[in-house]
Design a protein around this motif. Structure first.
Motif, PDB file in Angstrom:
ATOM      1  N   LEU A  36       0.829  -1.207   0.000  1.00  0.00           N
ATOM      2  CA  LEU A  36       0.000   0.000   0.000  1.00  0.00           C
ATOM      3  C   LEU A  36       0.863   1.257   0.000  1.00  0.00           C
ATOM      4  N   LYS A  37       1.927   1.242   0.771  1.00  0.00           N
ATOM      5  CA  LYS A  37       2.832   2.387   0.810  1.00  0.00           C
ATOM      6  C   LYS A  37       3.478   2.614  -0.553  1.00  0.00           C
ATOM      7  N   ALA A  38       3.920   1.527  -1.176  1.00  0.00           N
ATOM      8  CA  ALA A  38       4.541   1.636  -2.497  1.00  0.00           C
ATOM      9  C   ALA A  38       3.518   2.062  -3.550  1.00  0.00           C
ATOM     10  N   GLY A  39       2.295   1.527  -3.439  1.00  0.00           N
ATOM     11  CA  GLY A  39       1.249   1.905  -4.385  1.00  0.00           C
ATOM     12  C   GLY A  39       0.888   3.374  -4.284  1.00  0.00           C
ATOM     13  N   PHE A  40       0.826   3.884  -3.065  1.00  0.00           N
ATOM     14  CA  PHE A  40       0.528   5.308  -2.868  1.00  0.00           C
ATOM     15  C   PHE A  40       1.664   6.165  -3.414  1.00  0.00           C
ATOM     16  N   ALA A  41       2.903   5.692  -3.243  1.00  0.00           N
ATOM     17  CA  ALA A  41       4.054   6.429  -3.770  1.00  0.00           C
ATOM     18  C   ALA A  41       4.012   6.472  -5.297  1.00  0.00           C
ATOM     19  N   ASP A  42       3.612   5.368  -5.926  1.00  0.00           N
ATOM     20  CA  ASP A  42       3.489   5.352  -7.389  1.00  0.00           C
ATOM     21  C   ASP A  42       2.421   6.335  -7.850  1.00  0.00           C
ATOM     22  N   PHE A  43       1.317   6.391  -7.107  1.00  0.00           N
ATOM     23  CA  PHE A  43       0.250   7.327  -7.464  1.00  0.00           C
ATOM     24  C   PHE A  43       0.739   8.769  -7.381  1.00  0.00           C
ATOM     25  N   LEU A  44       1.464   9.093  -6.315  1.00  0.00           N
ATOM     26  CA  LEU A  44       1.969  10.455  -6.153  1.00  0.00           C
ATOM     27  C   LEU A  44       3.029  10.792  -7.197  1.00  0.00           C
ATOM     28  N   ALA A  45       3.769   9.771  -7.666  1.00  0.00           N
ATOM     29  CA  ALA A  45       4.802  10.010  -8.669  1.00  0.00           C
ATOM     30  C   ALA A  45       4.204  10.402 -10.011  1.00  0.00           C
ATOM     31  N   ARG A  46       3.055   9.801 -10.374  1.00  0.00           N
ATOM     32  CA  ARG A  46       2.390  10.134 -11.641  1.00  0.00           C
ATOM     33  C   ARG A  46       0.890  10.284 -11.393  1.00  0.00           C
ATOM     34  N   PRO A  47       0.488  11.331 -10.671  1.00  0.00           N
ATOM     35  CA  PRO A  47      -0.915  11.429 -10.242  1.00  0.00           C
ATOM     36  C   PRO A  47      -1.895  11.636 -11.392  1.00  0.00           C
ATOM     37  N   PHE A  48      -1.512  12.409 -12.392  1.00  0.00           N
ATOM     38  CA  PHE A  48      -2.457  12.698 -13.473  1.00  0.00           C
ATOM     39  C   PHE A  48      -2.683  11.478 -14.367  1.00  0.00           C
ATOM     40  N   MET A  49      -1.601  10.798 -14.697  1.00  0.00           N
ATOM     41  CA  MET A  49      -1.755   9.596 -15.517  1.00  0.00           C
ATOM     42  C   MET A  49      -2.486   8.514 -14.746  1.00  0.00           C
ATOM     43  N   SER A  50      -2.155   8.342 -13.476  1.00  0.00           N
ATOM     44  CA  SER A  50      -2.843   7.344 -12.654  1.00  0.00           C
ATOM     45  C   SER A  50      -4.315   7.701 -12.499  1.00  0.00           C
ATOM     46  N   ALA A  91      -9.257  -3.748 -15.340  1.00  0.00           N
ATOM     47  CA  ALA A  91      -9.224  -2.341 -15.751  1.00  0.00           C
ATOM     48  C   ALA A  91      -7.920  -1.667 -15.371  1.00  0.00           C
ATOM     49  N   ALA A  92      -7.152  -2.270 -14.454  1.00  0.00           N
ATOM     50  CA  ALA A  92      -5.941  -1.637 -13.934  1.00  0.00           C
ATOM     51  C   ALA A  92      -4.671  -2.069 -14.660  1.00  0.00           C
ATOM     52  N   ALA A  93      -4.798  -2.665 -15.851  1.00  0.00           N
ATOM     53  CA  ALA A  93      -3.620  -3.154 -16.566  1.00  0.00           C
ATOM     54  C   ALA A  93      -2.607  -2.037 -16.816  1.00  0.00           C
ATOM     55  N   GLY A  94      -3.084  -0.858 -17.178  1.00  0.00           N
ATOM     56  CA  GLY A  94      -2.172   0.263 -17.406  1.00  0.00           C
ATOM     57  C   GLY A  94      -1.434   0.676 -16.145  1.00  0.00           C
ATOM     58  N   LEU A  95      -2.100   0.551 -15.006  1.00  0.00           N
ATOM     59  CA  LEU A  95      -1.464   0.892 -13.736  1.00  0.00           C
ATOM     60  C   LEU A  95      -0.369  -0.110 -13.389  1.00  0.00           C
ATOM     61  N   TYR A  96      -0.594  -1.387 -13.700  1.00  0.00           N
ATOM     62  CA  TYR A  96       0.449  -2.387 -13.466  1.00  0.00           C
ATOM     63  C   TYR A  96       1.698  -2.049 -14.282  1.00  0.00           C
ATOM     64  N   GLU A  97       1.477  -1.672 -15.551  1.00  0.00           N
ATOM     65  CA  GLU A  97       2.620  -1.357 -16.413  1.00  0.00           C
ATOM     66  C   GLU A  97       3.355  -0.120 -15.914  1.00  0.00           C
ATOM     67  N   MET A  98       2.614   0.858 -15.418  1.00  0.00           N
ATOM     68  CA  MET A  98       3.261   2.040 -14.864  1.00  0.00           C
ATOM     69  C   MET A  98       4.140   1.672 -13.668  1.00  0.00           C
ATOM     70  N   SER A  99       3.596   0.856 -12.764  1.00  0.00           N
ATOM     71  CA  SER A  99       4.370   0.453 -11.588  1.00  0.00           C
ATOM     72  C   SER A  99       5.580  -0.387 -11.992  1.00  0.00           C
ATOM     73  N   ARG A 100       5.397  -1.245 -12.977  1.00  0.00           N
ATOM     74  CA  ARG A 100       6.513  -2.077 -13.439  1.00  0.00           C
ATOM     75  C   ARG A 100       7.654  -1.206 -13.950  1.00  0.00           C
ATOM     76  N   ASP A 112       3.487   4.902 -24.483  1.00  0.00           N
ATOM     77  CA  ASP A 112       4.095   3.649 -24.026  1.00  0.00           C
ATOM     78  C   ASP A 112       3.087   2.792 -23.272  1.00  0.00           C
ATOM     79  N   ILE A 113       2.360   3.411 -22.345  1.00  0.00           N
ATOM     80  CA  ILE A 113       1.412   2.666 -21.526  1.00  0.00           C
ATOM     81  C   ILE A 113       0.222   2.198 -22.357  1.00  0.00           C
ATOM     82  N   LEU A 114      -0.319   3.079 -23.178  1.00  0.00           N
ATOM     83  CA  LEU A 114      -1.480   2.715 -23.980  1.00  0.00           C
ATOM     84  C   LEU A 114      -1.137   1.651 -25.012  1.00  0.00           C
ATOM     85  N   THR A 115       0.091   1.679 -25.531  1.00  0.00           N
ATOM     86  CA  THR A 115       0.511   0.648 -26.482  1.00  0.00           C
ATOM     87  C   THR A 115       0.590  -0.707 -25.816  1.00  0.00           C
ATOM     88  N   VAL A 116       1.138  -0.748 -24.607  1.00  0.00           N
ATOM     89  CA  VAL A 116       1.205  -2.015 -23.872  1.00  0.00           C
ATOM     90  C   VAL A 116      -0.192  -2.554 -23.594  1.00  0.00           C
TER      91      VAL A 116
END
Length: 274
Positions: A36-50, A91-100, A112-116
């Motif tokens: 959860l901490k890492a997920g929240f950090a990913d959201f804050l890193a790219r809030p608009f795309m997320s 529905a969260a496939a794009g979010l997985y790719e962002m975190s990866r 990049d994300i939409l292509t994946v």
């Protein structure tokens, strides 16, 4: 008569052995907190795309409910709202790719994300979508069947009438009890086969059956922790629906990023071939 064949006898079985399933790890409550901490950090890193993925999911939910009201399918609103969180992993496939990519230190943009995501239709993710839709179809079908059997003499001219019948009559309570039991079973099945299968199929080249088996193994080996995670997802998503689905703009991305990190902790990485 002597044989004219010479040379060594070929092996009888030339069928290659199937690849071994990934190793499943023990998951603890600390893993959920760290994810959860890492997920929240990913959201804050790219809030608009997320947030875009959360917004898209919220708009889809609003339009879906509006269509049910417009078509007069009042009875479908309750099962639709309950089933709504169940399709979030897909529905969260794009979010997985962002975190990866963030985890790997890779830069990326929208294309990049939409292509994946678009390329997943050529991989095993499409079969997982079919499995998800099939279980949801069973859910809607059984809901309608129980509705007809238990509330056969009731009519629903509007949403208020439907909710009043379901929540404030003995027949409605019976209907809710049966529907809740069946729905809980189907929800557990869908959660078990998808909880790590979705991010795993995006991350690895493997068939969807192996991914589902691995996902079930994760739940089987860590029942309390994984059911706790299921409860967190369900409660968070349902509460997010209350303010006209708009809470999903924030909660879906955070939960999606978190799911990726939890998958990383629950399944051992691919071992390099010798």
């Amino acid at each position: 008569m002597t044989s004219k064949t010479t040379g060594s006898t070929p092996p009888e079985d030339l069928t290659p052995e199937p690849p071994a399933l990934p190793e499943v790890n023990t998951v603890t409550a600390d893993d959920i907190r760290a994810s959860l901490k890492a997920g929240f950090a990913d959201f804050l890193a790219r809030p608009f795309m997320s947030g875009f993925f959360g917004l898209f999911y919220a708009v889809f939910g609003i339009l879906f409910v509006w269509c049910l009201l417009w078509l007069g399918k009042i009875w479908m609103i309750i099962p639709a709202v309950i089933a709504f969180p169940l399709v979030a992993p897909f529905a969260a496939a794009g979010l997985y790719e962002m975190s990866r990519r963030m985890q790997a230190g890779e830069s990326f943009g929208w294309s990049d994300i939409l292509t994946v995501m678009a390329n997943q239709r050529k991989r095993e993710m499409g079969w997982m979508a079919f499995v998800t839709l099939f279980i949801l179809w069973v859910w809607f079908y059984q809901f309608r069947t129980v509705l007809v059997i238990v509330l056969q003499d009731s009519s629903f001219s509007d949403l208020d009438g439907f909710l009043n019948t379901v929540f404030f009559t003995p027949e409605g309570w019976t209907f809710l009890a049966i529907g809740t039991c069946v729905g809980a079973f189907l929800s557990a099945v869908l959660f078990s086969v998808t909880v790590v299968a979705m991010p795993m199929l995006l991350d690895r080249e493997m068939d969807f059956v192996s991914a589902m088996i691995t996902s079930v193994r994760v739940v089987k080996e860590n029942p309390v922790v994984m059911l706790t995670w299921a409860a967190i997802i369900t409660v968070t998503m349902l509460l997010s629906l209350v303010p006209a689905f708009l809470g999903l703009i924030f909660t879906l991305p955070i939960l999606g990023h978190t799911t990726w990190h939890l998958y990383q902790r629950a399944v051992s990485p691919v071992q390099p071939s010798a």
